[in-house]
Each structure stands twice: as C-alpha cells, then as structure tokens.
Design an enzyme around this catalytic site. Sequence first.
Site, mmCIF file in Angstrom:
data_model
loop_
_atom_site.group_PDB
_atom_site.id
_atom_site.type_symbol
_atom_site.label_atom_id
_atom_site.label_comp_id
_atom_site.label_asym_id
_atom_site.label_seq_id
_atom_site.Cartn_x
_atom_site.Cartn_y
_atom_site.Cartn_z
ATOM 1 N N GLU A 10 72.932 43.999 15.816
ATOM 2 C CA GLU A 10 72.170 45.235 15.967
ATOM 3 C C GLU A 10 73.004 46.331 16.608
ATOM 4 O O GLU A 10 72.940 47.499 16.200
ATOM 5 C CB GLU A 10 70.898 44.982 16.789
ATOM 6 N N TYR A 34 64.321 49.866 20.309
ATOM 7 C CA TYR A 34 64.575 49.336 18.970
ATOM 8 C C TYR A 34 65.297 48.002 19.014
ATOM 9 O O TYR A 34 64.874 47.022 18.398
ATOM 10 C CB TYR A 34 65.377 50.356 18.150
ATOM 11 N N ASP A 48 63.307 51.974 13.501
ATOM 12 C CA ASP A 48 64.617 52.618 13.403
ATOM 13 C C ASP A 48 64.552 53.702 12.330
ATOM 14 O O ASP A 48 63.464 54.030 11.824
ATOM 15 C CB ASP A 48 65.706 51.590 13.105
#
Length: 351
Positions: free
Chosen positions: A37, A120, A138
């Site tokens: 991520e 997020y 996102d």
Amino acid sequence: MSSVSWFAQALAPWYAANRRSLPWRSTRDPYLIWLSEVILQQTRVDQGLAYYNRFALKYPTVHHLAAATEDEVLKDWQGLGYYSRARNMRATAQRIVSEYRGVFPEDHNGLRHLKGIGPYTAAAIASIAFNEPVAVVDGNVFRVLARCFGIREPIDRPAGKRLVADLASRLLDRKHPGEHNQAVMELGALVCTPKRPQCNACPVRSRCLAYEEGVVEQLPLKVGRTKVRERHFNYLLPHGVSALWLVKRAAGDIWQGLYTPPMVESDVRWGARRMQAALQQELGRSWHLVGSFTEERHVLSHQVIHARFWWVSKARTARLPADWLACGLKDAHRYPVPRLVERVLGEVLNS
C-alpha cells in the site's frame, strides 16, 4: 436486502473473474500488505511491482526493515519519490518491533496510531489482513462511487470526502470486506479509469448514473488544484576531477535525507555572471565558475524544479565546507539521490 447491496453483488463475480494476479493479494501478512500500500500510493502498479518485489526480498519481515539504516531504505526507494513515506515506513517498523514486539495492531484504530499510516492505509490493512469491516476510500474509490451514484459534491472538499466515505461504508460487504475493498479499487484501476473509461466492460453500468446521464468523464468534480511553486536550483560539480561533492539534505524541504551536489537556490534562472558572483559570495574568492554542464526540469506534485548543473573549480588551499562529502564518481551510486540527480550523474559518468 439493503437498498445498496446490489453494488457488492454485482462487483464480487466481476472481481473474481478479472482480478490481476499480484503478490500482495496472495497473503494475509499485514506487513506485506502495508508495504504494498505504501509503495503503490501515487505509483502505477507496473512500476511499483518491481519495487515491492525487491523490498519483500531484501526486507521480508518488519524486523528486517527495522534493522536497516535510513540510507539503505532511501537508496532502495530511489526513483519512487515521496521519500517521507520511506522514512516513515522505517520509523514505523522500528516502533512495531520495539513497542509491539513485531506484531501489527489488528484493528483500524490501532493502526492509525502508527506514523505514516493514514485512514486509507489503515483500512486496507485492517480489512485485508484482519477482515475488519472498514471501507477503503482512495482515488479509485472516489471516482467509482462519484460516477456510479452521481455525486456532484467536489471530492477535494470535506463535504464531498465525507459523502463518499459514508457511502463506501454503507456499500461495504461486511462478510468479505477485504475482497470488496480490493474489488472497488480494481474496478477504478482497470475499467472506471480517469480518462477513456471502459464502460462497456463495467459490471455496474446498468445502474451507473453518470453513464445514464452521459457525464462519466466529468465526474468526480474537483474545485481546483494547489498552486505550483517554481524553484531554481544551481548545483555545483567539480571540474576536471574524478570525484563529486555531495550534501545530505536536511529536514524541512523536499528530498529530506537524500544526497545531492551542493546547491545555491535562486529566484530566477541565473546566467554565468550572476552565478560567479553567488559562488564567490557563498564560498570565497578562491572558487571559480568554469561553465554549465546541463539543465533539467523536474516536476513534483506541487513544485517544478529548474536545475542547472555548473562546473566549478577551487584553489588547492580552499577547504570544502564541513557538511560536504567528497566521493569518487564510481562510488556515488552507493548514496540515495533524487531521480533528477541520478540522471545527471549518469551523464557525468558517460561524458
């Protein structure tokens, strides 16, 4: 059946049939999910995949990352940009090892207390690794939901962000939150793209309000962009010597912790006469300008760097400032440098 459950029902089979085979999707390890991520923020998958594979090989656990030096991590991150993410990642790894005994918090709130892990990223880790029913929001999710549900509130304003976040939470498949979150993001990445979306391949097209109204490429709405700052960097290269001078950039500006040639910043593009005056004002009369080597333009998110590289010479008796590092040309590759500097150093080596 809830009024919005159709969305998850339509998305699940599409994702099962069309999902890309990516290494972080075959694990529930929160460390590797976190790593993916962080790398993929502001980075295309085709570029980020190579970095992920290298990091996962070199730092297979959070303990390995915590034990690395900052220079090592920044060097391995070189080329991705947003170097504060690499520094935060290393600092967070060290905290997880020292305070959490190498074990990640297993919920969204606990993850949010870690440096560099925002809402997020915390939602992605919590839902994918620990099956916590929390929605990921996102850029892909903003775009998919704004289009599908016809949201006209600007998504770069608090009201629009809250609206989409609340909707994402209501739509979430609470039995399979990780799969659902990845499905929405995958739809945005592969089908509901910013430009030229593939609406004919979309599993929710039949109920997409933007498609029905013919405004797909007009949504989501944004109020405006941040003003771009123009900066002029004048870098110093030693003329006629098989060495370089490098300076480690301090905190409070771009490229913190990276190495660059010493530099004088100017408000406008300087000519040779102005550069010579600045050189002697900064370093003394024993320093002289020889000429310019090259000019580069480097675009960052909110800044444009106009970089000019100058050959300079000094008297043998002139000492280098204390924070300058002299290194051989062939040794320069050991230091983490911005992509801009990496390109120019490659030219220096080849010239």
